[in-house]
Design an enzyme around this catalytic site. Structure first.
Site, PDB file in Angstrom:
ATOM      1  N   GLY A 527       0.811  -1.220   0.000  1.00 32.48           N
ATOM      2  CA  GLY A 527       0.000   0.000   0.000  1.00 32.48           C
ATOM      3  C   GLY A 527       0.840   1.263   0.000  1.00 32.48           C
ATOM      4  O   GLY A 527       0.458   2.288  -0.573  1.00 32.48           O
ATOM      5  N   GLU A 550       8.006   9.181 -29.243  1.00 31.94           N
ATOM      6  CA  GLU A 550       9.321   8.982 -29.886  1.00 31.94           C
ATOM      7  C   GLU A 550       9.340   7.636 -30.608  1.00 31.94           C
ATOM      8  O   GLU A 550      10.364   6.955 -30.646  1.00 31.94           O
ATOM      9  CB  GLU A 550      10.461   9.034 -28.860  1.00 31.94           C
ATOM     10  CG  GLU A 550      10.682  10.389 -28.248  1.00 31.94           C
ATOM     11  CD  GLU A 550      11.619  11.284 -29.039  1.00 31.94           C
ATOM     12  OE1 GLU A 550      12.167  10.832 -30.049  1.00 31.94           O
ATOM     13  OE2 GLU A 550      11.769  12.455 -28.632  1.00 31.94           O
TER      14      GLU A 550
HETATM   15  C1  LIG Z   1       2.262  12.685 -23.663  1.00 34.41           C
HETATM   16  C2  LIG Z   1       2.518  12.710 -25.124  1.00 34.41           C
HETATM   17  C3  LIG Z   1       3.394  13.627 -25.633  1.00 34.41           C
HETATM   18  C4  LIG Z   1       3.629  13.695 -27.009  1.00 34.41           C
HETATM   19  N1  LIG Z   1       4.431  14.664 -27.511  1.00 34.41           N
HETATM   20  C5  LIG Z   1       4.531  14.821 -28.856  1.00 34.41           C
HETATM   21  C6  LIG Z   1       5.234  15.919 -29.397  1.00 34.41           C
HETATM   22  O1  LIG Z   1       5.784  16.751 -28.686  1.00 34.41           O
HETATM   23  N2  LIG Z   1       5.289  16.023 -30.742  1.00 34.41           N
HETATM   24  C7  LIG Z   1       4.707  15.125 -31.568  1.00 34.41           C
HETATM   25  O2  LIG Z   1       4.790  15.280 -32.777  1.00 34.41           O
HETATM   26  N3  LIG Z   1       4.028  14.052 -31.087  1.00 34.41           N
HETATM   27  C8  LIG Z   1       3.911  13.898 -29.745  1.00 34.41           C
HETATM   28  N4  LIG Z   1       3.193  12.847 -29.237  1.00 34.41           N
HETATM   29  C9  LIG Z   1       2.559  11.912 -30.138  1.00 34.41           C
HETATM   30  C10 LIG Z   1       3.223  10.553 -30.179  1.00 34.41           C
HETATM   31  O3  LIG Z   1       4.427  10.622 -30.843  1.00 34.41           O
HETATM   32  C11 LIG Z   1       2.222   9.582 -30.823  1.00 34.41           C
HETATM   33  O4  LIG Z   1       1.246   9.335 -29.836  1.00 34.41           O
HETATM   34  C12 LIG Z   1       2.855   8.311 -31.278  1.00 34.41           C
HETATM   35  O5  LIG Z   1       3.626   8.551 -32.408  1.00 34.41           O
HETATM   36  C13 LIG Z   1       1.830   7.225 -31.586  1.00 34.41           C
HETATM   37  O6  LIG Z   1       0.827   7.702 -32.425  1.00 34.41           O
HETATM   38  P1  LIG Z   1      -0.705   7.486 -32.032  1.00 34.41           P
HETATM   39  O7  LIG Z   1      -0.913   7.977 -30.674  1.00 34.41           O
HETATM   40  O8  LIG Z   1      -1.494   8.093 -33.118  1.00 34.41           O
HETATM   41  O9  LIG Z   1      -0.885   5.914 -32.018  1.00 34.41           O
HETATM   42  P2  LIG Z   1      -1.196   4.985 -33.259  1.00 34.41           P
HETATM   43  O10 LIG Z   1      -0.176   5.164 -34.309  1.00 34.41           O
HETATM   44  O11 LIG Z   1      -2.623   5.115 -33.650  1.00 34.41           O
HETATM   45  O12 LIG Z   1      -0.993   3.570 -32.602  1.00 34.41           O
HETATM   46  C14 LIG Z   1      -1.992   2.981 -31.783  1.00 34.41           C
HETATM   47  C15 LIG Z   1      -1.639   1.513 -31.541  1.00 34.41           C
HETATM   48  O13 LIG Z   1      -1.603   0.827 -32.789  1.00 34.41           O
HETATM   49  C16 LIG Z   1      -0.404   0.128 -32.930  1.00 34.41           C
HETATM   50  N5  LIG Z   1       0.078   0.230 -34.309  1.00 34.41           N
HETATM   51  C17 LIG Z   1       0.107   1.318 -35.118  1.00 34.41           C
HETATM   52  N6  LIG Z   1       0.665   1.007 -36.295  1.00 34.41           N
HETATM   53  C18 LIG Z   1       1.011  -0.296 -36.238  1.00 34.41           C
HETATM   54  C19 LIG Z   1       1.635  -1.211 -37.143  1.00 34.41           C
HETATM   55  N7  LIG Z   1       2.093  -0.849 -38.326  1.00 34.41           N
HETATM   56  N8  LIG Z   1       1.839  -2.463 -36.719  1.00 34.41           N
HETATM   57  C20 LIG Z   1       1.417  -2.865 -35.506  1.00 34.41           C
HETATM   58  N9  LIG Z   1       0.826  -2.061 -34.627  1.00 34.41           N
HETATM   59  C21 LIG Z   1       0.624  -0.788 -34.988  1.00 34.41           C
HETATM   60  C22 LIG Z   1       0.591   0.814 -32.000  1.00 34.41           C
HETATM   61  O14 LIG Z   1       1.507  -0.136 -31.510  1.00 34.41           O
HETATM   62  C23 LIG Z   1      -0.288   1.336 -30.891  1.00 34.41           C
HETATM   63  O15 LIG Z   1      -0.386   0.372 -29.885  1.00 34.41           O
HETATM   64  C24 LIG Z   1       2.983  12.772 -27.866  1.00 34.41           C
HETATM   65  C25 LIG Z   1       2.136  11.817 -27.338  1.00 34.41           C
HETATM   66  C26 LIG Z   1       1.877  11.798 -25.996  1.00 34.41           C
HETATM   67  C27 LIG Z   1       0.909  10.800 -25.485  1.00 34.41           C
END
Ligand SMILES: Cc1cc2nc3c(=O)[nH]c(=O)nc-3n(C[C@H](O)[C@H](O)[C@H](O)COP(=O)(O)OP(=O)(O)OC[C@H]3O[C@@H](n4cnc5c(N)ncnc54)[C@H](O)[C@@H]3O)c2cc1C
Length: 754
Positions: A527, A550
């Site tokens: 806890g 990233e």
């Molecule tokens: C707190 C936070 C800070 C951030 N800061 C920045 C920033 O400063 N600048 C910026 O540009 N972005 C930023 N991001 C964005 C971040 O880089 C994206 O969230 C990330 O690239 C993933 O994209 P998405 O969220 O659209 O997920 P999606 O691409 O939709 O992925 C969703 C799921 O699908 C899976 N998936 C997707 N494609 C495939 C594939 N080909 N094969 C198998 N599985 C797949 C992934 O594994 C994941 O589990 C930030 C995000 C967060 C949450």
């Protein structure tokens, strides 16, 4: 049976025998160790030797009655085990013998048994109804010395940075209001920029020290102050400033880099869109060149095409916007353009809309937001044009003709950020492990009725097994990430493709590891681990997303695996697919020739602790997975299935390869580094950590190794037992090992760790 039945010299061996027969792990090679010690012990008469050896028959072990009488004899002596003695068992045995007889010298042969069998007090302290004097200083290792090894060449940078973090501005407290939290984090970022840390990785001409490796180390240390601080710092100096540095040219550096490094110019890195996250190439924001006005028009075309989750969006004056560059009506692919967002009064400029992303699971001190652009016009000079430019005549030009290659070259410049994210995750894991282990070294729960005090959590084998492999992994990953950054920064190696592949895989396995470690630590603290004041809760929320930003881990792992496959690409192209498969197959069967029953059944300690076995096991897995994927893809392509579809069919297989390759890489980097440790005692400690890491990894994937016939059932069992044994062997050193992470006292605010 009473003490009269034994001579003083035999009596001295009784505690040893009692322990080894209570220990199910006794193997033939260990019996040998004891037999040899007895044979060489000149204090024993022939009669004594004969008697002792009758108790070493694995087919006829001492009867329970005899074991009970030994225990009685030991208990009646009233001798206490002192865990922190250098050779606790030998000293204990001597004292038991002295209780019944007089003037018994310290027995060097028993000491040899103690050392060679690696018998730690933890293996046997539960066997005796004796009070155990616990001493935190039981370890012979100095945390300072361990920290020094980890700091390596960066010791000066790290030490002064840790000192800077003692400023009250970094005092940790619960912050739940996002506005207050964000403003405070902004002040912290500006404070660090003032001290020169923001520009650290930039060239000297722009206020920096050209020290990307040092930057990565302070990034990890910053996590101990706060996760939001670390990420906002990374966005400002690594992503925004980094994009100017790596994608821009001298005019951009001269105009913006110095100001980015001092945080005078706050900026953000706008790549992700609501509609496109992992698929960066598919983003929809356009950057259309207008030849007449020599400007670029930035525009968000559709409902889901806004920039999303952009860190620093609320505080920024400028954004590095990734968009499809259209010149003379032709799409030249994704490029970055600097776009001013706000004026001096911090009012949004015309055509720009920003919306707060709101509260998140963690990192609430980072101002993430959405951004829309409505026909926003910027001068063409704002195109970060290192890899592609707009010429004076209005035409597009790039040295890299292949758009695919150009895209990956641009993204490749951001690999340093991935190493930093992995390091930050590792920093989070180290902090949580330190809290959990310090807690477990104080917290007592349960005892058997005869003991005076309850047992320490850390003395439970289950607790050791939960936490010790995680500590070992932290050491392996620390060294690996240091090595990766060194290679990344090595200007004599301009081709960074291999590092990119490697970092993609390592970022994935290390950020996943960090999340698993933090969760385990939360549970290990019960806890108390759930209280914000103990810091693990925030780490959980903060580090969680490191698996996604990233580069999402699942996507990155595929990149890593494709990199492994493309190591054979030259041969694919020149010699053809079949030749490459033959080559792979022959390499594999070379290795397989050693996989005979003798090898798959080999369970002795020397073999299981040998780095050659570890490397062999890890390499074998990578090769086997590469070969089988290549075979499968070939099969699909032969059937006329397009390569995109073929890769989809082997997708889960690819991810397994990505993980296997990264684990192998991590272990190999670690043992390479171990060979540079001059002090033999510390070298042995690091080797033990490496052994635990690999055996634990093999253990986690035992089903695969068993399926492949690489290990027998017996060997799998022996590996499991060795993992547990290594955990208990490392038990006395855990305090030094977590102190060795070097987390300064002023940052270790968790009350349960103090
Ligand atoms: C707190 C936070 C800070 C951030 N800061 C920045 C920033 O400063 N600048 C910026 O540009 N972005 C930023 N991001 C964005 C971040 O880089 C994206 O969230 C990330 O690239 C993933 O994209 P998405 O969220 O659209 O997920 P999606 O691409 O939709 O992925 C969703 C799921 O699908 C899976 N998936 C997707 N494609 C495939 C594939 N080909 N094969 C198998 N599985 C797949 C992934 O594994 C994941 O589990 C930030 C995000 C967060 C949450």
């Amino acid at each position: 049976m009473t003490k009269e039945n034994y001579t003083a010299t035999v009596l001295q061996y009784i505690p040893v025998f009692y322990i080894i027969w209570s220990d199910d792990l006794l193997s033939a090679s260990e019996i040998n160790v004891v037999t040899n010690a007895i044979s060489n012990d000149s204090t024993l008469s022939n009669e004594d030797k004969k008697q002792l050896k009758t108790w070493l028959n694995i087919n006829n072990p001492p009867k329970n009655q005899l074991l009970k009488s030994w225990k009685q004899l030991i208990t009646n002596s009233g001798v206490k085990l002192v865990e922190h003695e250098t050779y606790p068992l030998t000293a204990f045995s001597q004292k038991v013998a002295i209780h019944y007889h007089h003037n018994i010298p310290f027995n060097e042969h028993i000491k040899k048994i103690e050392i060679n069998l690696g018998i730690q007090p933890n293996h046997y302290n539960h066997l005796f109804d004796v009070h155990i004097d616990l001493d935190k200083k039981a370890s012979q290792y100095s945390a300072k010395q361990i920290d020094k090894i980890l700091k390596g060449d960066h010791a000066d940078v790290i030490d002064s940075f840790r000192n800077v973090l003692s400023d009250p501005i970094f005092s940790w407290k619960v912050r739940r209001d996002k506005e207050e939290f964000r403003n405070h984090v902004l002040k912290q970022v500006e404070f660090l920029a003032d001290k020169g840390y923001g520009a650290m990785a930039y060239p000297e001409g722009y206020g920096g020290a050209n020290d990307m490796e040092g930057y990565a180390t302070i990034f990890e240390n910053m996590m101990w102050a706060d996760g939001s601080l670390t990420i906002k710092f990374g966005v400002q100096f690594g992503l925004f400033g980094g994009s100017i540095q790596k994608l821009g040219t001298k005019k951009h550096h001269d105009k913006y880099l110095g100001a980015a490094g001092t945080a005078e110019l706050l900026g953000c890195f706008a790549m992700t869109e609501t509609g496109h996250g992992s698929n960066v190439r598919g983003i929809k924001t356009t950057a259309t060149y207008n030849k007449n006005s020599e400007t670029i028009i930035i525009h968000t075309p559709g409902k889901n095409d806004n920039k999303e989750y952009i860190g620093n969006a609320i505080h920024s004056k400028m954004a590095s916007v990734f968009a499809q560059l259209i010149v003379n009506g032709k799409n030249e692919g994704v490029h970055a353009i600097l776009v001013p967002l706000r004026n001096e009064n911090h009012e949004l400029l015309q055509g720009i809309t920003v919306e707060d992303n709101g509260y998140k699971l963690g990192l609430n001190g980072v101002d993430n937001g959405k951004i829309w652009f409505n026909q926003v016009e910027v001068p063409k000079e704002n195109l970060l044009n290192k890899y592609g430019t707009i010429l004076g005549n209005g035409d597009y030009y790039s040295e890299i003709k292949n758009p695919n290659k150009r895209f990956f070259t641009m993204l490749g410049t951001l690999v340093g950020g991935r190493i930093c994210v992995a390091r930050a995750g590792l920093g989070g894991a180290k902090f949580a492990l330190t809290v959990a282990i310090k807690h477990a070294l104080k917290r007592r729960q349960f005892n058997d009725s005869v003991k005076i005090q309850e047992d320490l959590l850390m003395d439970y084998p289950s607790h050791q097994l939960r936490l010790t492999p995680l500590v070992a992994s932290a050491y392996v990953y620390h060294i690996t990430l240091d090595k990766m950054m060194e290679l990344y920064c090595d200007e004599s190696q301009p081709d960074k493709r291999q590092i990119e592949t490697q970092v993609a895989g390592l970022k994935s396995i290390i950020t996943w590891y960090a999340n698993d470690a933090i969760q385990e630590c939360r549970e290990a603290c019960g806890g108390k681990g759930y209280l914000l004041e103990n810091r693990i809760a925030d780490l959980k929320g903060d580090v969680d997303i490191f698996t996604t930003f990233e580069g999402d881990n699942n996507v990155l792992l595929q990149l890593a695996a494709k990199g492994v496959l493309s190591d054979f690409k030259a041969e694919f192209n020149s010699a053809g697919f079949s030749t490459v498969l033959k080559l792979l197959s022959s390499q594999l069967s070379d290795k397989l020739s050693t996989i005979n029953p003798l090898y798959t059944n080999k369970t002795d300690k020397d073999h299981l602790y040998n780095p050659k076995f570890h490397v062999h096991a890890l390499e074998h897995r990578t090769r086997r997975l590469t070969y089988t994927i290549a075979m499968r893809i070939r099969g699909y392509i032969k059937k006329g299935i397009p390569s995109y579809q073929a890769f989809l069919k082997v997708q889960t297989h690819l991810m397994t390869l990505g993980k296997a390759y990264s684990t192998e890489l991590a272990y190999k980097s670690f043992i390479e580094h171990n060979s540079t440790i001059a002090d033999l005692e510390y070298k042995a400690l690091f080797e033990k950590l490496g052994t635990l890491y690999t055996l634990h990894e093999i253990r986690k994937d035992a089903s695969w190794y068993l399926e492949q016939g690489y290990i027998s059932g017996n060997k799998s069992k022996a590996i499991r037992q060795r993992v547990e044994r290594l955990c208990t062997e490392l038990r006395p050193h855990l305090d030094s090992l977590v102190d060795g992470f070097g987390i300064p006292e002023h940052l270790m605010t968790a009350p349960i760790a103090n």
